[in-house]
Design a protein around this motif. Structure first.
Motif, short mmCIF file in Angstrom:
data_model
loop_
_atom_site.label_atom_id
_atom_site.label_comp_id
_atom_site.label_asym_id
_atom_site.label_seq_id
_atom_site.Cartn_x
_atom_site.Cartn_y
_atom_site.Cartn_z
N LEU A 131 0.81 -1.22 0.00
CA LEU A 131 0.00 0.00 0.00
C LEU A 131 0.85 1.27 0.00
O LEU A 131 0.44 2.28 -0.57
N VAL A 132 2.00 1.22 0.60
CA VAL A 132 2.91 2.38 0.57
C VAL A 132 3.50 2.55 -0.82
O VAL A 132 3.65 3.67 -1.31
N ASN A 133 3.84 1.43 -1.46
CA ASN A 133 4.53 1.47 -2.76
C ASN A 133 3.59 1.42 -3.96
O ASN A 133 4.04 1.61 -5.09
N GLY A 134 2.32 1.11 -3.74
CA GLY A 134 1.37 1.07 -4.84
C GLY A 134 1.65 -0.01 -5.87
O GLY A 134 1.45 0.19 -7.05
N GLN A 135 2.11 -1.16 -5.40
CA GLN A 135 2.37 -2.28 -6.32
C GLN A 135 1.35 -3.38 -6.06
O GLN A 135 1.41 -4.05 -5.03
N GLY A 136 0.42 -3.53 -6.99
CA GLY A 136 -0.64 -4.52 -6.84
C GLY A 136 -1.91 -3.94 -6.24
O GLY A 136 -2.94 -4.59 -6.21
N ALA A 137 -1.82 -2.71 -5.76
CA ALA A 137 -2.97 -1.99 -5.20
C ALA A 137 -2.64 -0.50 -5.24
O ALA A 137 -1.46 -0.13 -5.24
N PRO A 138 -3.66 0.35 -5.27
CA PRO A 138 -3.39 1.79 -5.25
C PRO A 138 -2.69 2.19 -3.94
O PRO A 138 -2.90 1.58 -2.90
N VAL A 139 -1.88 3.24 -4.05
CA VAL A 139 -1.21 3.77 -2.85
C VAL A 139 -2.29 4.21 -1.85
O VAL A 139 -3.23 4.90 -2.21
N ASP A 140 -2.11 3.77 -0.61
CA ASP A 140 -3.03 4.16 0.46
C ASP A 140 -2.21 4.17 1.75
O ASP A 140 -2.16 3.20 2.49
N LYS A 141 -1.55 5.29 1.98
CA LYS A 141 -0.67 5.40 3.15
C LYS A 141 -1.42 5.37 4.47
O LYS A 141 -0.88 4.92 5.47
N VAL A 142 -2.67 5.79 4.45
CA VAL A 142 -3.46 5.76 5.68
C VAL A 142 -3.72 4.31 6.07
O VAL A 142 -3.51 3.91 7.22
N GLU A 143 -4.19 3.51 5.12
CA GLU A 143 -4.44 2.09 5.43
C GLU A 143 -3.13 1.38 5.77
O GLU A 143 -3.09 0.55 6.66
N ALA A 144 -2.08 1.72 5.03
CA ALA A 144 -0.76 1.10 5.30
C ALA A 144 -0.34 1.36 6.72
O ALA A 144 0.14 0.49 7.41
#
Length: 144
Positions: A131-144
């Motif tokens: 989730l931080v790197n946006g690989q395989g899913a959109p970037v979502d730093k809050v969820e990360a």
């Protein structure tokens, strides 16, 4: 031990799995990795997800069997379908990297999410990285 051996010989998958663990640890019985792998195969073939996961690890590392990443991944997939959390994590990693199976990052992320919800710290860590790197899913730093 004798009762486990008798029960395993009669085809009881739980007995085969437990006897395999005894051969693996080498304390109650002399360590015999090949025999442990044979017993794990009996239990895995009978549908025991713990045995499937353990045997997958054997194939991944070449413990008691010839190293075979594809067999390892197939066993991980089977154990994952039976809700074995450790297998879900390992299968997700294989899917994410394309190791022994075609790469499928969205499926890997879905498995990581499932395992993370079951409190797997490894899955939580891997999912956070995704989730931080946006690989395989959109970037979502809050969820990360």
């Amino acid at each position: 031990m004798k009762l486990l051996a008798s029960s395993a010989k009669l085809g009881n998958p739980k007995a085969a799995y437990n006897l395999a663990l005894l051969y693996l640890d080498g304390q109650t019985l002399p360590q015999d990795l090949k025999r442990s792998a044979e017993l794990l195969r009996l239990a895995a073939d009978a549908g025991n997800p713990e045995a499937q996961y353990a045997l997958a690890t054997f194939y991944k590392e070449g413990t008691g069997v010839a190293k075979d990443i594809e067999k390892s991944v197939r066993l991980l997939q089977t154990a994952s379908l039976a809700d074995n959390v450790d297998a879900e994590v390992e299968y997700a990693i294989a899917l994410f990297n394309g190791t022994g199976t075609p790469q499928n990052r969205p499926a890997a992320v879905a498995l990581l999410r499932k395992a993370a919800r079951q409190n797997s710290p490894i899955a939580q860590n891997r999912l956070a990285w995704v989730l931080v790197n946006g690989q395989g899913a959109p970037v979502d730093k809050v969820e990360a």
